[in-house]
Design an enzyme around this catalytic site. Structure first.
Site, PDB file in Angstrom:
ATOM      1  N   LYS A  64       0.841  -1.105  -0.062  1.00 58.59           N
ATOM      2  CA  LYS A  64       0.202   0.005   0.185  1.00 58.59           C
ATOM      3  C   LYS A  64       0.869   1.216  -0.240  1.00 58.59           C
ATOM      4  O   LYS A  64       0.336   2.259  -0.580  1.00 58.59           O
ATOM      5  CB  LYS A  64      -0.800   0.282   1.161  1.00 58.59           C
ATOM      6  CG  LYS A  64      -0.330  -0.109   2.651  1.00 58.59           C
ATOM      7  CD  LYS A  64      -1.109   0.097   3.491  1.00 58.59           C
ATOM      8  CE  LYS A  64      -0.606   0.008   5.114  1.00 58.59           C
ATOM      9  NZ  LYS A  64      -1.586   0.719   6.039  1.00 58.59           N
ATOM     10  N   CYS A 155      11.137   0.265  23.863  1.00 61.17           N
ATOM     11  CA  CYS A 155      11.409   1.616  24.192  1.00 61.17           C
ATOM     12  C   CYS A 155      11.585   2.887  25.318  1.00 61.17           C
ATOM     13  O   CYS A 155      13.326   3.388  25.644  1.00 61.17           O
ATOM     14  CB  CYS A 155      10.982   3.117  23.270  1.00 61.17           C
ATOM     15  SG  CYS A 155       9.339   2.636  23.749  1.00 61.17           S
ATOM     16  N   GLY A 186       5.031   6.490  21.026  1.00 57.01           N
ATOM     17  CA  GLY A 186       5.229   5.501  21.062  1.00 57.01           C
ATOM     18  C   GLY A 186       4.314   4.779  20.637  1.00 57.01           C
ATOM     19  O   GLY A 186       4.147   3.751  20.404  1.00 57.01           O
ATOM     20  N   PRO A 205     -16.196  22.886  20.627  1.00 55.09           N
ATOM     21  CA  PRO A 205     -17.109  22.659  21.257  1.00 55.09           C
ATOM     22  C   PRO A 205     -17.717  21.245  20.124  1.00 55.09           C
ATOM     23  O   PRO A 205     -18.488  19.924  20.238  1.00 55.09           O
ATOM     24  CB  PRO A 205     -17.826  22.726  21.866  1.00 55.09           C
ATOM     25  CG  PRO A 205     -17.115  23.745  22.186  1.00 55.09           C
ATOM     26  CD  PRO A 205     -16.223  24.528  21.405  1.00 55.09           C
ATOM     27  N   LYS A 240       7.290  -5.615  29.873  1.00 51.78           N
ATOM     28  CA  LYS A 240       8.301  -5.642  29.238  1.00 51.78           C
ATOM     29  C   LYS A 240       9.727  -5.347  29.790  1.00 51.78           C
ATOM     30  O   LYS A 240      10.605  -5.529  29.485  1.00 51.78           O
ATOM     31  CB  LYS A 240       8.322  -5.003  26.866  1.00 51.78           C
ATOM     32  CG  LYS A 240       6.985  -5.970  26.666  1.00 51.78           C
ATOM     33  CD  LYS A 240       6.410  -4.555  25.988  1.00 51.78           C
ATOM     34  CE  LYS A 240       5.234  -5.077  25.388  1.00 51.78           C
ATOM     35  NZ  LYS A 240       4.728  -3.783  23.836  1.00 51.78           N
ATOM     36  N   ARG A 261       0.428   6.224  29.691  1.00 48.90           N
ATOM     37  CA  ARG A 261       0.669   7.461  28.103  1.00 48.90           C
ATOM     38  C   ARG A 261       0.221   9.228  28.747  1.00 48.90           C
ATOM     39  O   ARG A 261      -0.765   9.162  29.383  1.00 48.90           O
ATOM     40  CB  ARG A 261      -0.123   6.769  27.498  1.00 48.90           C
ATOM     41  CG  ARG A 261      -0.441   7.164  25.774  1.00 48.90           C
ATOM     42  CD  ARG A 261       1.321   6.757  25.435  1.00 48.90           C
ATOM     43  NE  ARG A 261       1.223   5.449  25.112  1.00 48.90           N
ATOM     44  CZ  ARG A 261       2.022   4.962  24.083  1.00 48.90           C
ATOM     45  NH1 ARG A 261       3.184   5.531  24.390  1.00 48.90           N
ATOM     46  NH2 ARG A 261       1.830   3.844  23.973  1.00 48.90           N
ATOM     47  N   HIS A 268      10.200  10.546  26.009  1.00 46.02           N
ATOM     48  CA  HIS A 268       9.546   9.314  27.321  1.00 46.02           C
ATOM     49  C   HIS A 268      10.509   9.737  28.226  1.00 46.02           C
ATOM     50  O   HIS A 268      11.831  10.579  27.990  1.00 46.02           O
ATOM     51  CB  HIS A 268       9.589   8.245  26.988  1.00 46.02           C
ATOM     52  CG  HIS A 268       8.952   7.305  26.255  1.00 46.02           C
ATOM     53  ND1 HIS A 268       7.627   7.807  25.453  1.00 46.02           N
ATOM     54  CD2 HIS A 268       8.547   6.411  25.445  1.00 46.02           C
ATOM     55  CE1 HIS A 268       7.542   6.496  24.364  1.00 46.02           C
ATOM     56  NE2 HIS A 268       7.962   5.730  24.329  1.00 46.02           N
TER      57      HIS A 268
END
Length: 365
Positions: A64, A155, A186, A205, A240, A261, A268
């Protein structure tokens, strides 16, 4: 303000002082798979910035994105089809395509004799695949030959272990408690777009942008949920960090993580609490980190005397600030750590692995 990180021997292939004149240097045939994504484009930028010795380069993407143009230094390259590409005769391939495509194409590249440096999570926990952060365990690249694959860590793990390793060498870390503040990049382009669109919608709004990439609204919010939940209540992102720190630094280190997040586009941040076996004074810790590879210490006890994600964007360094004693335990330290997650957390680390592989194994450059 820009800062430069001190580079380790494994990480300084791009340093001009250590390189042969360009016209006499042999280079590598390099593939970048996933070249149209955030990390793939950053890999190309960093290969060019660090003057990685490239004789020939191929940029691959899915069908693609076939024919999409990407930049490599002053060159413009057209992507080729990952599905039909022949890896025979290529030295190394930097993969940034996600776990499912990696599962299909990485073994194909490896079987053709091309060393794969993979940014996905697919091979990180495979005992036959080295998991490498060059400032920490560059010699681990020597284990690549079992599968012809080297894994790039998560990361959030990558920047943390760069800060942990020199302190571990001095005082042996027993336990780490880390809380992360992870940017939306991320989660890829979709995460960045969602933050942008929701932020605009807050001021309009009549325009509502419901969560799609994230579980809840990310604009003006924080979400304590990255990746899927596991049976013990932790998320996979948190798992992880535990598993990868043990594999990269020391299996005896105990790690507990809370990964969050935050509405930041790139970069980060981590609040890290460390307990060591031996006492380590904060001033000595600061001196150790100043001399450590890949780290820049910005630690003044005054307003603005610390690093934030805004300052780290586009930089190679892992920045460490707010170094201080933890008086609640016998041998404790607190750190604040920030880094560009698209660079050290992904693309830069992959290129540094390529540099270490070149220095220690392929030895053309």
């Amino acid at each position: 303000m820009r800062y430069e990180a001190r580079q380790s021997g494994a990480a300084q292939t791009g340093a001009r002082a250590d390189r042969k004149p360009k016209e006499t240097q042999m280079g590598y045939k390099v593939v970048v798979a996933g070249a149209t994504g955030n990390v793939g484009r950053e890999m190309l930028n960093i290969l060019a910035e660090r003057e990685f010795p490239v004789d020939e380069i191929a940029v691959l993407a899915s069908r693609k994105s076939l024919g999409t143009e990407v930049s490599f230094g002053d060159k413009t390259l057209k992507t080729q089809d990952l599905d039909t590409f022949d890896f025979t005769g290529w030295d190394m391939a930097l993969f940034a395509v996600g776990s499912e495509p990696t599962k299909k194409y990485a073994p194909k590249a490896a079987a053709a004799g091309c060393v794969v440096i993979d940014n996905s999570s697919l091979y990180r926990y495979d005992p036959d695949v080295p998991l490498v952060v060059p400032e920490v365990n560059a010699d681990a690249v020597l284990g690549y030959s079992k599968k012809n694959i080297i894994a790039n860590p998560n990361c959030s793990t990558a920047q943390m272990v760069v800060a942990l390793k020199p302190l571990h060498d001095r005082a042996k870390i027993k336990r780490v408690v880390v809380s992360t503040y992870q940017s939306v990049s991320g989660a890829g382009k979709e995460g960045m777009d969602e933050l942008w669109d929701q932020t605009k919608a807050v001021y309009n709004p009549v325009s509502e942008v419901p969560p799609k990439k994230f579980q809840k609204q990310i604009a003006f919010n924080v979400i304590p949920h990255i990746d899927v939940f596991m049976e013990d209540g932790s998320t996979k992102e948190e798992w992880k960090m535990v598993a990868e720190t043990k594999k990269i630094v020391d299996p005896s280190i105990k790690v507990t993580a809370t990964c969050v997040r935050v509405p930041v586009f790139v970069g980060h941040a981590e609040s890290i609490n460390i307990e060591t076996e031996d006492f380590l004074d904060e001033d000595e810790a600061r001196d150790i980190l100043r001399e450590a590879p890949g780290i820049m210490v910005i630690d003044k006890r005054e307003a603005g005397g610390y690093a934030t994600p805004v300052e780290c964007v586009g930089d190679y360094a892992t920045f460490v600030s707010r170094i201080r004693q933890d008086s609640t335990i016998e041998n404790g330290l607190n750190l604040w750590c920030v880094s560009d997650n698209l660079r050290k957390g992904a693309a830069l680390n992959a290129v540094q692995i390529a540099e270490a592989l070149g220095q220690k194994v392929l030895k053309k450059g």
